[in-house]
Each structure stands twice: as C-alpha cells, then as structure tokens.
Design a protein around this motif. Structure first.
Motif, PDB file in Angstrom:
ATOM      1  N   ALA A  30       6.907  -6.044   1.378  1.00 12.35           N
ATOM      2  CA  ALA A  30       6.913  -5.338   0.098  1.00 12.35           C
ATOM      3  C   ALA A  30       7.176  -3.868   0.372  1.00 12.35           C
ATOM      4  CB  ALA A  30       5.580  -5.512  -0.624  1.00 12.35           C
ATOM      5  N   SER A  31       7.996  -3.255  -0.456  1.00 13.12           N
ATOM      6  CA  SER A  31       8.354  -1.858  -0.254  1.00 13.12           C
ATOM      7  C   SER A  31       7.117  -0.971  -0.271  1.00 13.12           C
ATOM      8  CB  SER A  31       9.320  -1.386  -1.348  1.00 13.12           C
ATOM      9  OG  SER A  31      10.557  -2.059  -1.243  1.00 13.12           O
ATOM     10  N   VAL A  32       7.106   0.035   0.593  1.00 12.20           N
ATOM     11  CA  VAL A  32       6.045   1.034   0.655  1.00 12.20           C
ATOM     12  C   VAL A  32       6.488   2.241  -0.157  1.00 12.20           C
ATOM     13  CG1 VAL A  32       4.770   2.578   2.183  1.00 12.20           C
ATOM     14  CG2 VAL A  32       5.291   0.251   2.915  1.00 12.20           C
ATOM     15  N   GLY A  45       6.914   8.001  -4.367  1.00 15.28           N
ATOM     16  CA  GLY A  45       7.782   7.614  -5.466  1.00 15.28           C
ATOM     17  C   GLY A  45       9.061   6.939  -5.041  1.00 15.28           C
ATOM     18  N   THR A  46       9.445   7.031  -3.760  1.00 14.04           N
ATOM     19  CA  THR A  46      10.654   6.376  -3.267  1.00 14.04           C
ATOM     20  C   THR A  46      10.270   5.092  -2.535  1.00 14.04           C
ATOM     21  OG1 THR A  46      11.843   8.460  -2.989  1.00 14.04           O
ATOM     22  CG2 THR A  46      12.655   6.578  -1.743  1.00 14.04           C
ATOM     23  N   PRO A  47      10.710   3.928  -3.021  1.00 12.20           N
ATOM     24  CA  PRO A  47      10.381   2.682  -2.332  1.00 12.20           C
ATOM     25  C   PRO A  47      11.143   2.562  -1.025  1.00 12.20           C
ATOM     26  CG  PRO A  47      11.871   2.251  -4.161  1.00 12.20           C
ATOM     27  CD  PRO A  47      11.514   3.707  -4.242  1.00 12.20           C
ATOM     28  N   VAL A  50      -1.389   8.384   7.377  1.00 15.94           N
ATOM     29  CA  VAL A  50      -0.184   7.731   7.860  1.00 15.94           C
ATOM     30  C   VAL A  50       0.655   7.259   6.708  1.00 15.94           C
ATOM     31  CG1 VAL A  50      -1.035   6.966  10.086  1.00 15.94           C
ATOM     32  CG2 VAL A  50      -1.465   5.591   8.065  1.00 15.94           C
ATOM     33  N   LEU A  51       1.962   7.238   6.921  1.00 15.59           N
ATOM     34  CA  LEU A  51       2.859   6.567   5.978  1.00 15.59           C
ATOM     35  C   LEU A  51       2.777   5.078   6.218  1.00 15.59           C
ATOM     36  CD1 LEU A  51       5.176   6.267   4.009  1.00 15.59           C
ATOM     37  CD2 LEU A  51       6.742   6.764   5.872  1.00 15.59           C
ATOM     38  N   LEU A  52       2.791   4.664   7.455  1.00 14.53           N
ATOM     39  CA  LEU A  52       2.683   3.260   7.787  1.00 14.53           C
ATOM     40  C   LEU A  52       1.635   3.129   8.885  1.00 14.53           C
ATOM     41  CD1 LEU A  52       6.541   2.828   7.798  1.00 14.53           C
ATOM     42  CD2 LEU A  52       5.024   2.519   5.899  1.00 14.53           C
ATOM     43  N   THR A  53       1.972   2.692  10.144  1.00 16.60           N
ATOM     44  CA  THR A  53       1.076   2.721  11.286  1.00 16.60           C
ATOM     45  C   THR A  53       1.859   2.612  12.562  1.00 16.60           C
ATOM     46  OG1 THR A  53       0.802   0.370  11.185  1.00 16.60           O
ATOM     47  CG2 THR A  53      -0.942   1.663  10.180  1.00 16.60           C
ATOM     48  N   MET A 102       0.845  -1.197   0.000  1.00 12.80           N
ATOM     49  CA  MET A 102       0.000   0.000   0.000  1.00 12.80           C
ATOM     50  C   MET A 102       0.877   1.243   0.000  1.00 12.80           C
ATOM     51  SD  MET A 102      -2.844   1.143   2.815  1.00 12.80           S
ATOM     52  CE  MET A 102      -3.805  -0.309   2.499  1.00 12.80           C
ATOM     53  N   SER A 103       0.572   2.178  -0.869  1.00 11.97           N
ATOM     54  CA  SER A 103       1.387   3.379  -0.984  1.00 11.97           C
ATOM     55  C   SER A 103       0.901   4.461  -0.041  1.00 11.97           C
ATOM     56  CB  SER A 103       1.344   3.901  -2.417  1.00 11.97           C
ATOM     57  OG  SER A 103       0.061   4.402  -2.700  1.00 11.97           O
ATOM     58  N   ILE A 104       1.720   5.484   0.162  1.00 11.64           N
ATOM     59  CA  ILE A 104       1.338   6.641   0.964  1.00 11.64           C
ATOM     60  C   ILE A 104       0.153   7.342   0.323  1.00 11.64           C
ATOM     61  CG2 ILE A 104       2.098   8.885   1.801  1.00 11.64           C
ATOM     62  CD1 ILE A 104       4.881   7.721   1.813  1.00 11.64           C
ATOM     63  N   GLU A 105       0.158   7.384  -1.022  1.00 12.58           N
ATOM     64  CA  GLU A 105      -0.927   8.055  -1.712  1.00 12.58           C
ATOM     65  C   GLU A 105      -2.270   7.415  -1.366  1.00 12.58           C
ATOM     66  OE1 GLU A 105       1.873   7.100  -2.890  1.00 12.58           O
ATOM     67  OE2 GLU A 105       2.778   8.634  -4.172  1.00 12.58           O
ATOM     68  N   GLN A 106      -2.286   6.052  -1.222  1.00  8.28           N
ATOM     69  CA  GLN A 106      -3.513   5.371  -0.845  1.00  8.28           C
ATOM     70  C   GLN A 106      -3.860   5.669   0.603  1.00  8.28           C
ATOM     71  OE1 GLN A 106      -1.992   1.528  -2.042  1.00  8.28           O
ATOM     72  NE2 GLN A 106      -3.573   1.338  -3.592  1.00  8.28           N
TER      73      GLN A 106
END
Length: 294
Positions: free
Chosen positions: A106-108, A112-114, A33-36, A1-5
């Motif tokens: 999987a990279s987040v 645009g930066t994984p 959030v970027l992650l959690t 899941m991306s930050i945009e989502q």
C-alpha cells in the motif's frame, strides 16, 4: 502508515521533498522515519549547505541502459510482511550496498504524495533539486527518491534511515516487478517506475533523476502468458509474476447464475511480446456460459 504517523515515534528532525514538476519544503518538529531499515553506515554523512526551495525541472538523467536481458526476480525472495513499522511489501538492497529500496503493498503518504516504490542511500541530488542540508545538532539527512501514481519525489530524511537491514540483494541486471511497479538493478544504479503511467526515477551515487527516458526504463521485453480459464485472482498473480499489470473487466466472484467467474478473453493475446509492466486486459465470463460479462 503515513509519514505523519511515523513522526510521533521519535526525535525532532527536518524534512524536504521535491517533486518532478514542483518543489515542496516541509519542516517538521518531529520525525523518525519515512519507512525503515538501511543501516546508518550507508548514509551520506557529508554536510551540505542550507538551501531554499527551488523549482525542479523534468530533465532526463544521464544515459543508463538496463539491458534487454534483465532477469525477472522471484518476488518471494524479497517479501516481508512487516518492516517493523507495520508496512508490508518487497524489500531489497543494491549489490554495492549503497541503496535500500522497497515496493510496498500500500502506498506510503509522503506528506500528501503517495509513494509505492522508493530508494534511499548515498544518492546524488537530482538536477534542479537542493542538496540535503544538515541541521546543527542533528545527524546528516539521507537522500531518497520515490514514485507513486501522481509522480516522483526527492526527499531528505533525518532520523533513522528508511528500510530494513534484512533486505535481500537484487543482483545486477535483475528486475523486481510487483504491485504495479518495476525496479531494475544495474551497475549504473537502481531505477523504479510506476508501470501504468511510466513515471519513475533513477538513483545512483553519480547521477540521480526524477524522470526516465526510453533507455532508462526498467521495461525488458516479456511474453504474455495464457491465463484464460483461470480465476481472476490467479490470473492476476500469473501476470504479476511475469512482470505485467492486469486490468480485470467483469466480476471476480460468482456470476448471476451462480457459476464461478473465470478469464475468458485477454488482450494482448497469449504469446505477444510486450514491455515489462504492460497492461493486460482480462475479461471474465461465468464458467459454463459463452456470453455476457460475469
């Protein structure tokens, strides 16, 4: 899941990101959030002055030696299949409680930066980057650092903090190696690197950095195990658990004659002392046949 989502999940927020070789400023109308995870009590609530984007030099951090006696951590103790936002990986907190970190399956996508490994918390701003600035009416942003195949990044996350509150503590002088990344916990802070390219970051309250010098790398010396005769997936797991990275040459299923593919050769050979995260090349052969790649 991306930050945009993730942005679609919550209230408005501002975000800045800095790479080790470039600076990027992104202001988003919405961001949760970027992650959690990491409790809000661990966040740095000090208000920082507003700053414009600046070029970030690739400067090494102050000396921090992980030590050659780093104990490999049991990856199973840090496993989470869902962090609450659909992301799976290995989550941990520093013994001081200042930082929450993760190595993802999987990279987040960080605009645009994984990012495959990251830490967030009461982090000092890396040299050349801007302090996280608090916008009026919003909570103070929480600094974070991440690393992926393309390099490192510094970010200011506004909204909910990054990682899960149920993360297990990674003790001092311990290293967690999984998914091609190694993170090391030390009293001087947490360092994480992408094992194939050696790029990484170090995060602490006193001094953070988007680059690692030789003394700061998480790579303690480990002995290469003998994985010949193992199926490729099992061999890769054995190397990962030993803190190493596998590269498989040949098939991983069945060969042209119908036989199972197994590891026939490995380089470096078993018993060799190498740095944590080193690449081990495995060549497969069809079981029962001495020649030809599987």
């Amino acid at each position: 899941m991306s930050i945009e989502q993730d942005r679609a999940r919550g209230a408005g927020a501002g975000w800045k990101r800095f790479g080790s070789n470039r600076a990027v400023v992104a202001v988003a109308a919405t961001l949760t959030v970027l992650l959690t995870g990491c409790s809000a009590g661990n966040s740095d609530t000090a208000t920082a002055p507003t700053a414009t984007s600046t070029q970030v030099p690739a400067a090494p951090a102050a000396a921090a030696t992980p030590g050659k006696s780093a104990k490999p951590a049991d990856t199973a103790e840090y496993r989470q299949d869902d962090d609450g936002f659909g992301r799976a990986g290995y989550f941990f907190t520093s013994p001081s409680g200042a930082f929450s970190c993760a190595i993802f399956d999987a990279s987040v996508s960080a605009y645009g930066t994984p990012v495959g490994a990251a830490c967030q918390g009461r982090a000092a701003t890396p040299a050349g980057a801007e302090d996280c600035a608090k916008s009026e009416g919003l909570q103070a942003p929480v600094p974070g650092l991440g690393v992926g195949p393309s390099g490192t990044t510094f970010f200011c996350n506004v909204g909910s903090p990054l990682f899960t509150t149920t993360s297990t503590v990674l003790p001092y002088d311990s290293s967690l190696t999984v998914n091609g990344y190694t993170c090391h916990s030390a009293q001087s802070g947490v360092s994480c690197q992408e094992n194939r390219n050696g790029k990484g970051f170090r995060v602490s309250r006193e001094s953070s950095a988007l680059t690692l010098d030789g003394a700061q790398r998480p790579g303690a010396s480990v002995t290469v195990p003998d994985v010949r005769g193992e199926r490729p997936a099992a061999a890769e797991n054995l190397l990962t658990n030993a803190g190493l990275t596998a590269k498989i040459m040949g098939g991983t299923g069945r060969g042209p004659r119908g036989g199972q593919c197994v590891v026939a050769e490995q380089e470096p050979v078993a018993g060799t002392k190498v740095a944590t995260g080193a690449l081990i090349t495995l060549t497969t052969r069809e079981i029962g046949y001495e020649s030809g790649i599987c």
